[in-house]
Design an enzyme around this catalytic site. Structure first.
Site, short mmCIF file in Angstrom:
data_model
loop_
_atom_site.label_atom_id
_atom_site.label_comp_id
_atom_site.label_asym_id
_atom_site.label_seq_id
_atom_site.Cartn_x
_atom_site.Cartn_y
_atom_site.Cartn_z
N GLY A 192 1.49 8.35 10.56
CA GLY A 192 1.28 8.43 9.10
C GLY A 192 1.63 9.77 8.51
O GLY A 192 2.78 10.20 8.52
N GLU A 200 -6.27 -5.44 10.96
CA GLU A 200 -5.60 -6.61 10.37
C GLU A 200 -6.34 -7.88 10.80
O GLU A 200 -7.04 -7.88 11.81
CB GLU A 200 -4.18 -6.72 10.94
CG GLU A 200 -3.35 -5.48 10.83
CD GLU A 200 -2.76 -5.29 9.45
OE1 GLU A 200 -2.69 -6.28 8.70
OE2 GLU A 200 -2.42 -4.15 9.12
N LYS A 243 5.24 3.72 18.49
CA LYS A 243 5.26 5.12 18.04
C LYS A 243 5.59 6.06 19.20
O LYS A 243 6.32 7.03 19.05
CB LYS A 243 3.91 5.48 17.42
CG LYS A 243 3.60 4.66 16.16
CD LYS A 243 2.15 4.80 15.75
CE LYS A 243 1.80 3.92 14.56
NZ LYS A 243 0.36 3.78 14.35
N LYS A 296 7.99 1.48 12.31
CA LYS A 296 8.04 1.88 13.73
C LYS A 296 8.54 0.76 14.63
O LYS A 296 9.26 1.00 15.59
CB LYS A 296 6.68 2.38 14.21
CG LYS A 296 5.56 1.37 14.10
CD LYS A 296 4.51 1.80 13.16
CE LYS A 296 3.74 0.59 12.67
NZ LYS A 296 2.60 0.88 11.87
N ALA A 352 12.96 20.30 -3.94
CA ALA A 352 14.19 19.56 -3.62
C ALA A 352 15.39 20.08 -4.39
O ALA A 352 16.53 19.89 -3.96
CB ALA A 352 13.98 18.08 -3.93
N THR A 401 0.82 -1.22 0.00
CA THR A 401 0.00 0.00 0.00
C THR A 401 0.86 1.27 0.00
O THR A 401 0.66 2.17 -0.81
CB THR A 401 -0.90 -0.01 1.26
OG1 THR A 401 -1.60 -1.25 1.28
CG2 THR A 401 -1.87 1.14 1.27
N GLY A 423 -2.64 4.70 5.66
CA GLY A 423 -3.18 4.81 4.31
C GLY A 423 -2.08 5.12 3.31
O GLY A 423 -1.01 5.63 3.66
N1 HSE Z 1 -2.13 -0.04 12.28
C1 HSE Z 1 -1.92 1.36 12.47
C2 HSE Z 1 -3.19 2.00 13.00
C3 HSE Z 1 -1.52 2.09 11.24
O1 HSE Z 1 -4.24 1.36 13.12
O2 HSE Z 1 -3.12 3.18 13.27
C4 HSE Z 1 -0.09 1.96 10.89
O3 HSE Z 1 0.73 2.47 11.88
#
Ligand code: HSE
Length: 438
Positions: A136, A192, A207, A107, A33, A13, A304
């Site tokens: 993200g 997932e 994170k 991460k 750049a 993705t 995303g």
């Molecule tokens: N799986 C993560 C979330 C996104 O649900 O925020 C990727 O870090």
């Protein structure tokens, strides 16, 4: 003008998103750049997908062996978008060993092996960009590392797992159970097939460990983070919290306390009137408190294809601008100079001070509330608010919900044990932490 060459590892993705955005915005990106940024190698297991996306574009080579790309003499930046620790760790270390700059969205890799990776990069004089690893598309790494560089950062509180936030939002708005919403989230592709990392707070802890490192100038230490997920939350607790003027969110909190750093992810009651309490669905938000700037809030899509590509490409542009600079004059990976990282200790949860929501099922008879209040008072725990429900028709038991003022977790654990031992209290006490985020 010679292009800078990027070898992409992974064409899922985010890899596809990076390819698309880089092509679509190539003119704008070149103007920023100062040099074209071109993907000239893609290593992927899905060669057909990459072939279809790159059809008609000259100078793109496809491979299914990433080891070939990390060593290739015509690759300047290796962009690791495979995810997971193995084989990503070895590939990143090999790329660094071969003098490549690295951009990664990984991460888990950085939270667990950041110290090793940054040391290798420092020794080789190459850069490692990781904006896409946290929240993200939100440029939170840039904000913490550069925009807030004048500040002593006091704390960070983030909604940094979109899957959990989506589930909690749906549970609150529809009164649905965790299991029901999780199944729906999986069907929609938000969660997932194995959602453990998301719903158990592990993804958020990865994170958080990265952000804390940059905010406080300490090595990345994911193993010191406390992670508790949302799997045990009930709709009753979400409803009671709402009655008391709070929302329950999965919050990642890093705080510089008097005796050390708090690093914790857990469901948290936060006042419903706070902006961050109103972040709904799969969105992310990070609240950062600096001593000079006060509170600042960053909001956006935490996952995303194109939001994450936005962060990946920002790093590619940074590397393109800075790769000829003397490494000593670049922004340090962790915001603080590598030789000036601090060894501030991390606090164990028993020493963390926060407020609590406590729910218990009790016999509706005289003295019960007095016994509970006495147990709390004996341990110096002060009650801030309380609700007691009328028992349902024909029932002899009812729910009591207490909010406490700030107290040390070790004492609350002791108090809960004593309350659970009362003959008038049925089952276990539900405990959820509460943060005012003022
Ligand atoms: N799986 C993560 C979330 C996104 O649900 O925020 C990727 O870090």
């Amino acid at each position: 003008m010679k292009a800078i060459h990027v070898g992409l590892l992974g064409f899922g993705t985010v890899g596809r998103g990076t390819w698309d955005v880089l092509r679509r915005n190539q003119e704008e990106i070149l103007r920023r750049a100062g040099r074209p940024i071109e993907i000239n190698w893609i290593a992927t297991r899905t060669l057909d997908r990459a072939r279809e996306a790159t059809r008609g574009v000259a100078g793109v080579n496809l491979a299914n062996d990433p080891a070939l790309v990390v060593r290739h003499p015509d690759v300047d930046i290796v962009c690791e978008l495979i995810g997971g620790v193995d084989p990503a760790r070895q590939l990143v270390l090999d790329a660094i060993e071969h003098g490549k700059h690295v951009v990664t969205a990984n991460k888990a890799l950085l939270a667990q092996h950041g110290t090793e990776i940054f040391a290798a990069a420092h020794a080789k004089g190459v850069m490692v960009g990781f904006e896409a690893a946290v929240a993200g598309g939100i440029p939170i790494i840039k904000a913490l590392r550069e925009g807030l560089t004048a500040n002593r950062i006091e704390w960070i509180a983030g909604i940094i797992n979109g899957t959990s936030n989506f589930i909690l939002s749906e549970m609150r708005s529809r009164g649905a159970s965790f299991e029901t919403v999780l199944r729906e989230a999986q069907a929609l592709g938000y969660a997932e097939a194995d959602p453990t990392f998301d719903v158990e707070g592990i993804d958020a802890a990865h994170k958080l460990a990265i952000m804390a490192s940059i905010a406080f100038g300490v090595p990345m230490q994911f193993e010191k983070a406390y992670a508790e997920g949302i799997t045990k939350l009930t709709r009753e607790d979400i409803r009671y919290a709402e009655e008391l003027g709070y929302r329950i969110k999965l919050i990642g909190l890093a705080r510089r306390a008097r005796d050390g750093i708090e690093l914790r992810v857990h469901p948290t009651l936060i006042p419903a009137k706070r902006l961050i309490a109103n972040v709904e669905g799969a969105m992310n938000a990070v609240l950062v408190k600096g001593d000079a700037v006060g509170a600042t809030l960053y909001y956006g899509q935490g996952a995303g294809a194109e939001p994450t590509a936005s962060a990946v490409i920002a790093d590619l542009v940074d590397v393109t601008r800075m790769h000829t600079a003397d490494p000593e004059h670049r922004v340090p990976h962790l915001a603080f100079r590598a030789d000036r990282l601090s060894d501030l200790p991390f606090l164990p949860m028993a020493e963390v001070a926060t407020s609590y929501y406590l729910r218990m099922r009790v016999e509706d008879q005289p003295g019960v509330l007095a016994d509970i209040a006495r147990i709390l008072a004996d341990r110096g725990i002060s009650i801030d608010a309380m609700i007691q429900k009328e028992p349902s028709e024909g029932e002899a038991q009812t729910d009591i919900i207490l909010l406490t003022h700030l107290c040390v977790e070790g004492r609350v654990v002791e108090a809960i044990r004593a309350i659970e031992a009362l003959p008038t209290v049925a089952g276990q006490v539900t405990r959820i932490r509460l943060e005012a985020l003022a």
